[in-house]
Scaffold this motif. Sequence first.
Motif, PDB file in Angstrom:
ATOM      1  N   THR A 188     -13.986 -26.682 -32.958  1.00 17.49           N
ATOM      2  CA  THR A 188     -13.115 -25.963 -33.879  1.00 17.49           C
ATOM      3  C   THR A 188     -12.728 -24.653 -33.197  1.00 17.49           C
ATOM      4  O   THR A 188     -13.328 -24.262 -32.183  1.00 17.49           O
ATOM      5  CB  THR A 188     -13.847 -25.633 -35.192  1.00 17.49           C
ATOM      6  N   SER A 189     -11.795 -23.958 -33.754  1.00 22.23           N
ATOM      7  CA  SER A 189     -11.377 -22.663 -33.221  1.00 22.23           C
ATOM      8  C   SER A 189     -12.565 -21.703 -33.138  1.00 22.23           C
ATOM      9  O   SER A 189     -12.761 -21.021 -32.132  1.00 22.23           O
ATOM     10  CB  SER A 189     -10.278 -22.077 -34.109  1.00 22.23           C
ATOM     11  N   GLY A 190     -13.368 -21.643 -34.186  1.00 20.90           N
ATOM     12  CA  GLY A 190     -14.533 -20.760 -34.196  1.00 20.90           C
ATOM     13  C   GLY A 190     -15.560 -21.128 -33.136  1.00 20.90           C
ATOM     14  O   GLY A 190     -16.111 -20.254 -32.463  1.00 20.90           O
ATOM     15  N   GLN A 191     -15.822 -22.433 -32.979  1.00 14.91           N
ATOM     16  CA  GLN A 191     -16.755 -22.882 -31.944  1.00 14.91           C
ATOM     17  C   GLN A 191     -16.230 -22.540 -30.554  1.00 14.91           C
ATOM     18  O   GLN A 191     -16.976 -22.096 -29.684  1.00 14.91           O
ATOM     19  CB  GLN A 191     -17.000 -24.387 -32.068  1.00 14.91           C
ATOM     20  N   VAL A 217     -16.816 -20.400 -25.570  1.00 15.05           N
ATOM     21  CA  VAL A 217     -15.978 -20.387 -24.369  1.00 15.05           C
ATOM     22  C   VAL A 217     -15.393 -19.012 -24.053  1.00 15.05           C
ATOM     23  O   VAL A 217     -15.409 -18.571 -22.902  1.00 15.05           O
ATOM     24  CB  VAL A 217     -14.838 -21.437 -24.503  1.00 15.05           C
ATOM     25  N   VAL A 218     -14.862 -18.338 -25.061  1.00 14.11           N
ATOM     26  CA  VAL A 218     -14.130 -17.089 -24.834  1.00 14.11           C
ATOM     27  C   VAL A 218     -15.058 -16.006 -24.269  1.00 14.11           C
ATOM     28  O   VAL A 218     -16.188 -15.836 -24.724  1.00 14.11           O
ATOM     29  CB  VAL A 218     -13.446 -16.619 -26.129  1.00 14.11           C
ATOM     30  N   TRP A 227      -5.525 -20.811  -4.426  1.00  9.84           N
ATOM     31  CA  TRP A 227      -4.661 -20.620  -5.591  1.00  9.84           C
ATOM     32  C   TRP A 227      -5.335 -19.706  -6.609  1.00  9.84           C
ATOM     33  O   TRP A 227      -6.546 -19.576  -6.635  1.00  9.84           O
ATOM     34  CB  TRP A 227      -4.263 -21.947  -6.236  1.00  9.84           C
ATOM     35  N   LYS A 228      -4.491 -19.115  -7.428  1.00  5.26           N
ATOM     36  CA  LYS A 228      -4.976 -18.190  -8.448  1.00  5.26           C
ATOM     37  C   LYS A 228      -3.942 -18.092  -9.558  1.00  5.26           C
ATOM     38  O   LYS A 228      -2.748 -18.037  -9.289  1.00  5.26           O
ATOM     39  CB  LYS A 228      -5.198 -16.814  -7.811  1.00  5.26           C
ATOM     40  N   GLU A 229      -4.399 -18.070 -10.794  1.00  3.84           N
ATOM     41  CA  GLU A 229      -3.545 -17.822 -11.957  1.00  3.84           C
ATOM     42  C   GLU A 229      -4.141 -16.645 -12.698  1.00  3.84           C
ATOM     43  O   GLU A 229      -5.325 -16.664 -13.043  1.00  3.84           O
ATOM     44  CB  GLU A 229      -3.497 -19.032 -12.893  1.00  3.84           C
ATOM     45  N   ASP A 230      -3.346 -15.623 -12.919  1.00  2.00           N
ATOM     46  CA  ASP A 230      -3.832 -14.429 -13.609  1.00  2.00           C
ATOM     47  C   ASP A 230      -3.042 -14.166 -14.877  1.00  2.00           C
ATOM     48  O   ASP A 230      -1.822 -14.329 -14.907  1.00  2.00           O
ATOM     49  CB  ASP A 230      -3.701 -13.185 -12.707  1.00  2.00           C
ATOM     50  N   ASN A 231      -3.746 -13.735 -15.900  1.00  3.10           N
ATOM     51  CA  ASN A 231      -3.146 -13.236 -17.132  1.00  3.10           C
ATOM     52  C   ASN A 231      -2.165 -14.203 -17.792  1.00  3.10           C
ATOM     53  O   ASN A 231      -1.096 -13.798 -18.247  1.00  3.10           O
ATOM     54  CB  ASN A 231      -2.480 -11.883 -16.877  1.00  3.10           C
ATOM     55  N   VAL A 232      -2.542 -15.473 -17.862  1.00  2.00           N
ATOM     56  CA  VAL A 232      -1.741 -16.471 -18.572  1.00  2.00           C
ATOM     57  C   VAL A 232      -2.040 -16.309 -20.064  1.00  2.00           C
ATOM     58  O   VAL A 232      -3.208 -16.343 -20.467  1.00  2.00           O
ATOM     59  CB  VAL A 232      -2.097 -17.899 -18.101  1.00  2.00           C
ATOM     60  N   PRO A 233      -1.010 -16.130 -20.904  1.00  2.00           N
ATOM     61  CA  PRO A 233      -1.254 -15.958 -22.343  1.00  2.00           C
ATOM     62  C   PRO A 233      -1.852 -17.216 -22.979  1.00  2.00           C
ATOM     63  O   PRO A 233      -1.464 -18.332 -22.642  1.00  2.00           O
ATOM     64  CB  PRO A 233       0.139 -15.694 -22.919  1.00  2.00           C
ATOM     65  N   TRP A 234      -2.806 -17.016 -23.885  1.00  2.00           N
ATOM     66  CA  TRP A 234      -3.379 -18.134 -24.630  1.00  2.00           C
ATOM     67  C   TRP A 234      -3.571 -17.725 -26.081  1.00  2.00           C
ATOM     68  O   TRP A 234      -3.646 -16.552 -26.413  1.00  2.00           O
ATOM     69  CB  TRP A 234      -4.712 -18.589 -24.015  1.00  2.00           C
ATOM     70  N   ASN A 235      -3.659 -18.726 -26.961  1.00  2.00           N
ATOM     71  CA  ASN A 235      -4.001 -18.516 -28.362  1.00  2.00           C
ATOM     72  C   ASN A 235      -4.485 -19.838 -28.942  1.00  2.00           C
ATOM     73  O   ASN A 235      -4.462 -20.860 -28.274  1.00  2.00           O
ATOM     74  CB  ASN A 235      -2.813 -17.952 -29.151  1.00  2.00           C
ATOM     75  N   MET A 236      -4.940 -19.790 -30.151  1.00  2.35           N
ATOM     76  CA  MET A 236      -5.366 -20.997 -30.858  1.00  2.35           C
ATOM     77  C   MET A 236      -4.309 -21.341 -31.899  1.00  2.35           C
ATOM     78  O   MET A 236      -3.819 -20.468 -32.605  1.00  2.35           O
ATOM     79  CB  MET A 236      -6.718 -20.789 -31.540  1.00  2.35           C
ATOM     80  N   LYS A 237      -3.959 -22.593 -31.946  1.00  2.17           N
ATOM     81  CA  LYS A 237      -3.058 -23.103 -32.981  1.00  2.17           C
ATOM     82  C   LYS A 237      -3.881 -24.124 -33.746  1.00  2.17           C
ATOM     83  O   LYS A 237      -4.107 -25.228 -33.254  1.00  2.17           O
ATOM     84  CB  LYS A 237      -1.819 -23.739 -32.360  1.00  2.17           C
ATOM     85  N   GLY A 238      -4.392 -23.712 -34.892  1.00  2.00           N
ATOM     86  CA  GLY A 238      -5.387 -24.538 -35.580  1.00  2.00           C
ATOM     87  C   GLY A 238      -6.638 -24.554 -34.708  1.00  2.00           C
ATOM     88  O   GLY A 238      -7.141 -23.501 -34.326  1.00  2.00           O
ATOM     89  N   ASP A 239      -7.093 -25.747 -34.355  1.00  2.00           N
ATOM     90  CA  ASP A 239      -8.251 -25.879 -33.476  1.00  2.00           C
ATOM     91  C   ASP A 239      -7.860 -26.201 -32.034  1.00  2.00           C
ATOM     92  O   ASP A 239      -8.721 -26.509 -31.219  1.00  2.00           O
ATOM     93  CB  ASP A 239      -9.192 -26.972 -34.009  1.00  2.00           C
ATOM     94  N   ALA A 240      -6.580 -26.136 -31.716  1.00  2.00           N
ATOM     95  CA  ALA A 240      -6.110 -26.458 -30.362  1.00  2.00           C
ATOM     96  C   ALA A 240      -5.953 -25.188 -29.523  1.00  2.00           C
ATOM     97  O   ALA A 240      -5.498 -24.155 -30.005  1.00  2.00           O
ATOM     98  CB  ALA A 240      -4.773 -27.191 -30.432  1.00  2.00           C
ATOM     99  N   ASP A 293      -6.635 -30.221 -27.300  1.00  2.00           N
ATOM    100  CA  ASP A 293      -7.903 -30.252 -28.012  1.00  2.00           C
ATOM    101  C   ASP A 293      -9.012 -30.064 -26.990  1.00  2.00           C
ATOM    102  O   ASP A 293      -8.874 -30.440 -25.818  1.00  2.00           O
ATOM    103  CB  ASP A 293      -8.084 -31.583 -28.744  1.00  2.00           C
ATOM    104  N   VAL A 294     -10.117 -29.485 -27.427  1.00  2.00           N
ATOM    105  CA  VAL A 294     -11.225 -29.144 -26.544  1.00  2.00           C
ATOM    106  C   VAL A 294     -12.463 -29.927 -26.968  1.00  2.00           C
ATOM    107  O   VAL A 294     -12.824 -29.941 -28.145  1.00  2.00           O
ATOM    108  CB  VAL A 294     -11.524 -27.627 -26.611  1.00  2.00           C
ATOM    109  N   TYR A 295     -13.112 -30.581 -25.981  1.00  2.00           N
ATOM    110  CA  TYR A 295     -14.295 -31.400 -26.226  1.00  2.00           C
ATOM    111  C   TYR A 295     -15.457 -30.890 -25.379  1.00  2.00           C
ATOM    112  O   TYR A 295     -15.267 -30.530 -24.221  1.00  2.00           O
ATOM    113  CB  TYR A 295     -14.010 -32.867 -25.895  1.00  2.00           C
ATOM    114  N   VAL A 296     -16.659 -30.897 -25.972  1.00  2.00           N
ATOM    115  CA  VAL A 296     -17.850 -30.437 -25.270  1.00  2.00           C
ATOM    116  C   VAL A 296     -18.923 -31.504 -25.385  1.00  2.00           C
ATOM    117  O   VAL A 296     -19.152 -32.065 -26.460  1.00  2.00           O
ATOM    118  CB  VAL A 296     -18.357 -29.101 -25.865  1.00  2.00           C
ATOM    119  N   VAL A 297     -19.582 -31.758 -24.239  1.00  2.00           N
ATOM    120  CA  VAL A 297     -20.718 -32.671 -24.205  1.00  2.00           C
ATOM    121  C   VAL A 297     -21.585 -32.319 -22.996  1.00  2.00           C
ATOM    122  O   VAL A 297     -21.063 -32.019 -21.922  1.00  2.00           O
ATOM    123  CB  VAL A 297     -20.273 -34.155 -24.164  1.00  2.00           C
TER     124      VAL A 297
END
Length: 142
Positions: free
Chosen positions: A51-54, A59-60, A88-101, A114-118
């Motif tokens: 979920t977004s909260g998890q 992760v964050v 290679w390098k990627e810096d400061n790419v904007p991110w946010n949550m849309k629902g749980d995505a 969607d994000v999965y953890v195991v």
Amino acid sequence: MGLTRLLAAGLLGATLLIGTSDISEAKVTAKQIEKAASVAEIIALGATKLTSGQFKSMVVDKKMSGQGWSWIIDSNGTTSSASTDGSWKEDNVPWNMKGDAYCTKIEGKTACRDVYVVGGYMRMSNKADPAMLSSWTVKLPK
């Protein structure tokens, strides 16, 4: 008889709660997790869709690592990743949550996954086909 059923239900409930208390832990190997190609396969291995909260708590602001690269998703709304060999390098790419995505915006295009953890590893769904997984696996910090 009623007491036996009540105790069994209580034990089942406790087992379910214990089983979900640490969703990053499972008895699977990194190779099994990396081999999974679809969302159905990763779920069959015991993965949990975050979920977004998890996501925010697991992760964050935590440095993650893959094979030959590292990644951090900052609470400031940007994400950065780089190869360990400097190719290679990627810096400061904007991110946010849309629902749980988890969503990123690269070159004016927003892509959500969607994000999965195991088993202490994270996989995300593929941007182009949400039933499939991205090709990479990342180890979550403990």
